[in-house]
Scaffold this active site. Sequence first.
Site, PDB file in Angstrom:
ATOM      1  N   GLY A  44      35.664  47.435  39.285  1.00 39.57           N
ATOM      2  CA  GLY A  44      36.347  47.019  40.502  1.00 39.57           C
ATOM      3  C   GLY A  44      37.815  46.814  40.185  1.00 39.57           C
ATOM      4  CD  GLN A  49      42.279  43.237  39.130  1.00 37.29           C
ATOM      5  OE1 GLN A  49      41.497  43.789  39.895  1.00 37.29           O
ATOM      6  NE2 GLN A  49      41.955  42.917  37.889  1.00 37.29           N
ATOM      7  CB  CYS A 103      38.801  39.672  35.375  1.00 40.18           C
ATOM      8  SG  CYS A 103      40.107  40.074  36.551  1.00 40.18           S
ATOM      9  CG  LEU A 104      39.824  45.905  34.530  1.00 36.74           C
ATOM     10  CD1 LEU A 104      40.222  47.096  35.379  1.00 36.74           C
ATOM     11  CD2 LEU A 104      39.382  46.348  33.140  1.00 36.74           C
ATOM     12  CG  HIS A 145      35.442  39.730  40.255  1.00 39.28           C
ATOM     13  ND1 HIS A 145      35.225  39.028  39.082  1.00 39.28           N
ATOM     14  CD2 HIS A 145      36.653  40.359  40.099  1.00 39.28           C
ATOM     15  CE1 HIS A 145      36.270  39.216  38.273  1.00 39.28           C
ATOM     16  NE2 HIS A 145      37.135  40.024  38.849  1.00 39.28           N
ATOM     17  CD  GLU A 146      37.394  43.746  41.931  1.00 44.05           C
ATOM     18  OE1 GLU A 146      38.636  43.657  42.016  1.00 44.05           O
ATOM     19  OE2 GLU A 146      36.785  43.655  40.838  1.00 44.05           O
ATOM     20  CG  HIS A 149      41.201  40.110  41.869  1.00 40.05           C
ATOM     21  ND1 HIS A 149      41.987  39.487  40.935  1.00 40.05           N
ATOM     22  CD2 HIS A 149      40.157  40.641  41.186  1.00 40.05           C
ATOM     23  CE1 HIS A 149      41.442  39.633  39.729  1.00 40.05           C
ATOM     24  NE2 HIS A 149      40.322  40.323  39.856  1.00 40.05           N
TER      25      HIS A 149
HETATM   26 NI    NI Z   1      38.984  40.881  38.352  1.00 44.83          NI
END
Ligand code: NI
Length: 189
Positions: A44, A49, A103-104, A145-146, A149
């Site tokens: 995701g 991000q 998470c990236l 989760h996304e 963000h």
């Molecule tokens: Ni994330």
Amino acid sequence: MIYPIVVYGDPVLRQRAKDIEKGSDITQLIADMHETMQAAHGIGLAAPQIGKSVRLFVVDATTLEPEEGEEDEAEDLSDFKKAFINPQIIEESGEPWAFEEGCLSIPNLRENVARKETVRIKYYNENWELKEEVYDGMKARIIQHEYDHIEGKLFIDYLSPFKKRLLKGKLADITKGKVNTDYRITIPK
Ligand code: NI
């Protein structure tokens, strides 16, 4: 185009992202986000991000392998590749269940997060068609989760104060760029 990933400590990750003007051409942005996510082996990716404070995220769990021994009961994620534009979570329901998330934007850190089982979401797809759908299990978790963000929230916000204190040093290192990733990152100024 592959964007560098913005990491923990950058204020863009803490902003509530703005809606995208309906009908605007974001085909390239969506394609770039998919490319960026794939290059970083993510499932995701939300626009903040890559430094863009707009309400858009992409998901692709089609290559996610079930854990060993859980192949039989694993849900089918082979069709879960989409873009969510101007999404709105309408309702979350069901029993919260815990799962180790990463998470990236917070590289090399994984922690258990409890989230509700089911999510009802309204959004535009890449053709600007309005959709309302219900997801559960892993798909719901990825969406939640996304979605967090674009609300300026991160999974570590759910951890106990004790856990957060333990991770403080690691997070500070990430913000300074003292972290190993196999994808390009943008270090907060
Ligand atoms: Ni994330």
